[in-house]
Design an enzyme around this catalytic site. Structure first.
Site, PDB file in Angstrom:
ATOM      1  N   ARG A 118       0.810  -1.236   0.000  1.00 28.02           N
ATOM      2  CA  ARG A 118       0.000   0.000   0.000  1.00 28.02           C
ATOM      3  C   ARG A 118       0.834   1.272   0.000  1.00 28.02           C
ATOM      4  NH1 ARG A 118      -2.976  -3.230   3.363  1.00 28.02           N
ATOM      5  NH2 ARG A 118      -4.841  -4.014   2.328  1.00 28.02           N
ATOM      6  N   LYS A 169       4.000  11.430 -11.624  1.00 28.92           N
ATOM      7  CA  LYS A 169       3.145  10.564 -12.447  1.00 28.92           C
ATOM      8  C   LYS A 169       3.867   9.240 -12.616  1.00 28.92           C
ATOM      9  CE  LYS A 169       0.381  13.659 -15.339  1.00 28.92           C
ATOM     10  NZ  LYS A 169       0.034  14.000 -16.735  1.00 28.92           N
ATOM     11  N   GLU A 179      12.524  17.514 -25.140  1.00 30.14           N
ATOM     12  CA  GLU A 179      11.662  17.889 -23.997  1.00 30.14           C
ATOM     13  C   GLU A 179      12.191  19.166 -23.337  1.00 30.14           C
ATOM     14  OE1 GLU A 179       8.851  16.399 -23.572  1.00 30.14           O
ATOM     15  OE2 GLU A 179       9.026  14.264 -24.051  1.00 30.14           O
ATOM     16  N   LYS A 187       9.566  22.459 -14.713  1.00 28.04           N
ATOM     17  CA  LYS A 187       8.587  21.391 -14.475  1.00 28.04           C
ATOM     18  C   LYS A 187       8.062  21.446 -13.046  1.00 28.04           C
ATOM     19  CE  LYS A 187       6.858  16.943 -15.105  1.00 28.04           C
ATOM     20  NZ  LYS A 187       6.962  15.609 -15.640  1.00 28.04           N
ATOM     21  N   GLU A 219      -3.107  17.993 -12.757  1.00 24.86           N
ATOM     22  CA  GLU A 219      -3.465  18.347 -14.124  1.00 24.86           C
ATOM     23  C   GLU A 219      -4.923  18.760 -14.268  1.00 24.86           C
ATOM     24  OE1 GLU A 219      -1.614  15.933 -17.151  1.00 24.86           O
ATOM     25  OE2 GLU A 219      -2.896  16.769 -18.702  1.00 24.86           O
ATOM     26  N   ARG A 252      -0.950  22.175 -15.716  1.00 25.38           N
ATOM     27  CA  ARG A 252      -0.069  21.043 -16.021  1.00 25.38           C
ATOM     28  C   ARG A 252      -0.247  20.556 -17.457  1.00 25.38           C
ATOM     29  NH1 ARG A 252       2.009  16.188 -11.959  1.00 25.38           N
ATOM     30  NH2 ARG A 252       3.403  15.242 -13.478  1.00 25.38           N
ATOM     31  N   ASN A 284       1.922  19.314 -22.204  1.00 24.84           N
ATOM     32  CA  ASN A 284       1.603  18.536 -23.409  1.00 24.84           C
ATOM     33  C   ASN A 284       1.939  19.279 -24.696  1.00 24.84           C
ATOM     34  OD1 ASN A 284       0.572  16.337 -21.966  1.00 24.84           O
ATOM     35  ND2 ASN A 284      -1.356  17.422 -21.675  1.00 24.84           N
ATOM     36  N   HIS A 293       2.717  17.492 -27.865  1.00 27.40           N
ATOM     37  CA  HIS A 293       2.424  16.076 -27.651  1.00 27.40           C
ATOM     38  C   HIS A 293       1.164  15.591 -28.340  1.00 27.40           C
ATOM     39  CE1 HIS A 293       5.787  16.226 -24.951  1.00 27.40           C
ATOM     40  NE2 HIS A 293       5.656  14.939 -24.641  1.00 27.40           N
ATOM     41  N   HIS A 340       1.962  12.236 -30.114  1.00 28.20           N
ATOM     42  CA  HIS A 340       1.262  10.976 -29.834  1.00 28.20           C
ATOM     43  C   HIS A 340       0.645  10.399 -31.110  1.00 28.20           C
ATOM     44  CE1 HIS A 340       0.857  12.276 -25.359  1.00 28.20           C
ATOM     45  NE2 HIS A 340       1.988  11.628 -25.583  1.00 28.20           N
ATOM     46  N   HIS A 378      10.228   8.682 -28.818  1.00 25.21           N
ATOM     47  CA  HIS A 378       9.253   9.652 -28.322  1.00 25.21           C
ATOM     48  C   HIS A 378       9.748  11.097 -28.485  1.00 25.21           C
ATOM     49  CE1 HIS A 378       6.237  11.600 -25.875  1.00 25.21           C
ATOM     50  NE2 HIS A 378       7.179  12.073 -25.099  1.00 25.21           N
TER      51      HIS A 378
HETATM   52  N1  LIG Z   1       6.075  10.149 -15.509  1.00 21.38           N
HETATM   53  C1  LIG Z   1       6.171  11.171 -16.339  1.00 21.38           C
HETATM   54  O1  LIG Z   1       5.819  12.296 -16.009  1.00 21.38           O
HETATM   55  C2  LIG Z   1       6.747  10.932 -17.687  1.00 21.38           C
HETATM   56  C3  LIG Z   1       7.127  12.016 -18.492  1.00 21.38           C
HETATM   57  C4  LIG Z   1       7.723  11.747 -19.724  1.00 21.38           C
HETATM   58  C5  LIG Z   1       7.926  10.436 -20.125  1.00 21.38           C
HETATM   59  N2  LIG Z   1       7.530   9.410 -19.333  1.00 21.38           N
HETATM   60  C6  LIG Z   1       7.746   8.014 -19.746  1.00 21.38           C
HETATM   61  O2  LIG Z   1       9.149   7.806 -19.872  1.00 21.38           O
HETATM   62  C7  LIG Z   1       9.365   6.741 -20.795  1.00 21.38           C
HETATM   63  C8  LIG Z   1      10.492   7.123 -21.707  1.00 21.38           C
HETATM   64  O3  LIG Z   1      11.643   7.348 -20.933  1.00 21.38           O
HETATM   65  P1  LIG Z   1      13.114   7.199 -21.542  1.00 21.38           P
HETATM   66  O4  LIG Z   1      13.196   7.959 -22.814  1.00 21.38           O
HETATM   67  O5  LIG Z   1      14.050   7.517 -20.449  1.00 21.38           O
HETATM   68  O6  LIG Z   1      13.155   5.653 -21.976  1.00 21.38           O
HETATM   69  P2  LIG Z   1      13.872   4.344 -21.388  1.00 21.38           P
HETATM   70  O7  LIG Z   1      13.728   4.249 -19.937  1.00 21.38           O
HETATM   71  O8  LIG Z   1      13.384   3.208 -22.206  1.00 21.38           O
HETATM   72  O9  LIG Z   1      15.424   4.593 -21.741  1.00 21.38           O
HETATM   73  C9  LIG Z   1      15.814   4.727 -23.080  1.00 21.38           C
HETATM   74  C10 LIG Z   1      16.940   3.740 -23.437  1.00 21.38           C
HETATM   75  O10 LIG Z   1      18.155   4.161 -22.846  1.00 21.38           O
HETATM   76  C11 LIG Z   1      18.760   3.098 -22.097  1.00 21.38           C
HETATM   77  N3  LIG Z   1      19.490   3.781 -21.016  1.00 21.38           N
HETATM   78  C12 LIG Z   1      18.965   4.456 -19.977  1.00 21.38           C
HETATM   79  N4  LIG Z   1      19.932   5.123 -19.310  1.00 21.38           N
HETATM   80  C13 LIG Z   1      21.099   4.837 -19.929  1.00 21.38           C
HETATM   81  C14 LIG Z   1      22.449   5.232 -19.712  1.00 21.38           C
HETATM   82  N5  LIG Z   1      22.780   6.120 -18.773  1.00 21.38           N
HETATM   83  N6  LIG Z   1      23.392   4.713 -20.520  1.00 21.38           N
HETATM   84  C15 LIG Z   1      23.050   3.874 -21.529  1.00 21.38           C
HETATM   85  N7  LIG Z   1      21.797   3.492 -21.812  1.00 21.38           N
HETATM   86  C16 LIG Z   1      20.818   3.969 -21.012  1.00 21.38           C
HETATM   87  C17 LIG Z   1      17.601   2.230 -21.711  1.00 21.38           C
HETATM   88  O11 LIG Z   1      18.002   0.903 -21.475  1.00 21.38           O
HETATM   89  C18 LIG Z   1      16.712   2.329 -22.941  1.00 21.38           C
HETATM   90  O12 LIG Z   1      17.174   1.454 -23.941  1.00 21.38           O
HETATM   91  C19 LIG Z   1       8.046   6.490 -21.493  1.00 21.38           C
HETATM   92  O13 LIG Z   1       7.483   5.295 -21.021  1.00 21.38           O
HETATM   93  C20 LIG Z   1       7.184   7.678 -21.092  1.00 21.38           C
HETATM   94  O14 LIG Z   1       5.819   7.350 -21.031  1.00 21.38           O
HETATM   95  C21 LIG Z   1       6.962   9.635 -18.132  1.00 21.38           C
HETATM   96 ZN   LIG Z   2       7.131  13.733 -23.765  1.00 20.55          ZN
END
Ligand SMILES: NC(=O)c1ccc[n+]([C@@H]2O[C@H](COP(=O)([O-])OP(=O)(O)OC[C@H]3O[C@@H](n4cnc5c(N)ncnc54)[C@H](O)[C@@H]3O)[C@@H](O)[C@H]2O)c1
Ligand SMILES: [Zn+2]
Length: 361
Positions: free
Chosen positions: A121, A143, A185, A227, A237, A241, A245, A248, A252, A265
């Site tokens: 929990r 989030k 971003e 942020k 949001e 917030r 987007n 986006h 998307h 992305h």
């Molecule tokens: N919670 C939020 O507010 C929020 C905001 C934006 C995005 N997101 C989410 O984040 C995700 C995308 O995040 P991301 O782009 O970090 O993707 P990810 O976590 O998949 O990382 C991208 C790639 O980089 C590799 N990697 C990570 N750190 C590394 C490092 N230091 N050295 C070498 N390789 C490394 C990973 O293994 C992966 O292959 C999506 O699922 C998206 O929905 C969430």
């Molecule tokens: Zn984004």
């Protein structure tokens, strides 16, 4: 070291940004979630050397560390992965007060955050982002969640970490394309809330792309301030917030129609920013220089300026399906000038089509 404090009605936490911060992870975790044991949940891509540095720091701070290797990639941001992690935590006999540390990109942070929100929990968790995208965006704001076959991020929670520890040195091993995604971003944050951030990216682009830790630390700091400001004013949001987007609605639709994996992305976000600026210009909201500046920034970040997009019909349908459509009206966040955006839900389909044309290869 820079510290950005996030103060919400129900909790306060710090985002620490410093080259070398990973070696101090243990003391930071001890200060906000003291216990005899903790869980270190890491993306295997960062196990060496970063996971090992993190583990050693936690051990030095007196923690018994239960390590859980995650399966990497968006395709493992699922309820099945969450269930597997619950099993590993139960086996390691982690308790209600044992903190969980998420070491990886946004996939790791979102998944582990959701586990932390629900395991026993709710247990304390620490974000230790290792991609630029996760440092400037995903790790801040609470989030958390996972994907369903029906769509991305459909299951989740608002669940804030007890601390965020950012060591820009870890970006030394990040693939260049992934770094570009974080820059996209960052450009977004500059446009929606901080003109000086755009200046910084322009001025120091070669150092940023060359992984200069000080330049990256400054970049991350400014992003986190933007942020955090938005999140503090509107955690759930209900208003501002949604500005996050920006770009986006287009991004998307690009991702959904071109297939996840074709473009990353952040690459879709770069295109979405250009499309949003074109749309804003077309409807008289912003001037041509802002559109040109955004294009130049996106190009300088090494991001694509066009893509082989599908037909308008297909893109339009994808936009309608996006969960941000409120009351059947498509809502766009559009740039007005550097540092300022506006919500619009009164745009014609012809204007939107023209924006798509601007980024179609
Ligand atoms: N919670 C939020 O507010 C929020 C905001 C934006 C995005 N997101 C989410 O984040 C995700 C995308 O995040 P991301 O782009 O970090 O993707 P990810 O976590 O998949 O990382 C991208 C790639 O980089 C590799 N990697 C990570 N750190 C590394 C490092 N230091 N050295 C070498 N390789 C490394 C990973 O293994 C992966 O292959 C999506 O699922 C998206 O929905 C969430
Ligand atoms: Zn984004």
């Amino acid at each position: 070291m820079s510290v950005v404090r996030i103060e919400l009605p129900h909790c306060t936490y710090d985002v620490l940004i410093e080259p070398g911060a990973l070696t101090r992870l243990g003391e930071v975790v001890r200060a906000c979630a003291p216990h005899k044991r903790c869980g270190l949940l890491a993306d295997p891509a960062v196990a060496q050397p970063w996971g090992e540095l993190a583990r050693q720091s936690l051990v030095r701070a007196g923690y018994g560390v239960a390590q859980v290797a995650l399966e990497p990639g968006e395709k493992h941001k699922t309820l099945a992965a969450v269930e597997r992690i619950y099993g590993a935590l139960a086996e390691a006999r982690l308790e209600r007060r044992s903190p969980l540390i998420a070491l990886g990109g946004g996939v790791t942070g979102d998944t582990v955050g959701f586990v932390a929100a629900t395991w026993l929990r709710g247990v304390p968790f620490v974000q230790c982002p290792t991609t630029l995208l996760a440092m400037v965006d995903a790790s801040v704001g609470g989030k958390v969640g996972v994907n369903l076959p029906a769509g991305k991020n459909l299951v989740g929670a608002f669940y804030q970490p007890v601390a965020v520890v950012i060591d820009p040195r870890v970006l030394g091993t990040l693939p260049a394309r992934e770094l570009g995604c974080g820059l996209a971003e960052s450009i977004k944050h500059g446009v929606l809330g901080d003109p000086a951030l755009l200046d910084l990216i322009e001025r120091r682009m070669s150092e940023l792309r060359g992984r200069d830790p000080q330049a990256l630390a400054e970049l991350v700091h400014r992003n986190v301030v933007v942020k955090a400001g938005v999140v503090m004013r509107d955690e759930r949001e209900s208003g501002e917030r949604a500005h996050l987007n920006l770009g986006h609605t287009f991004a998307h639709a690009i991702e959904a129609t071109m297939g996840y994996g074709e473009l990353l992305h952040g690459e879709a976000v770069g295109l979405g920013l250009i499309a949003a600026a074109e749309l804003a210009h077309r409807t008289g909201l912003c001037g041509a220089p802002l559109v040109a500046r955004l294009r130049a920034l996106v190009a300088a970040a090494g991001l694509p300026l066009t893509a082989a997009l599908p037909d308008d019909e297909v893109l339009w349908a994808a936009m309608q399906r996006d969960k941000k459509v409120a009351d059947d009206r498509l809502r766009f966040v559009l740039p007005e000038r550097e540092g300022r955006v506006r919500m619009r839900d009164d745009l014609s389909r012809a204007d939107v089509s023209a924006a798509w044309r601007a980024i179609r290869a």
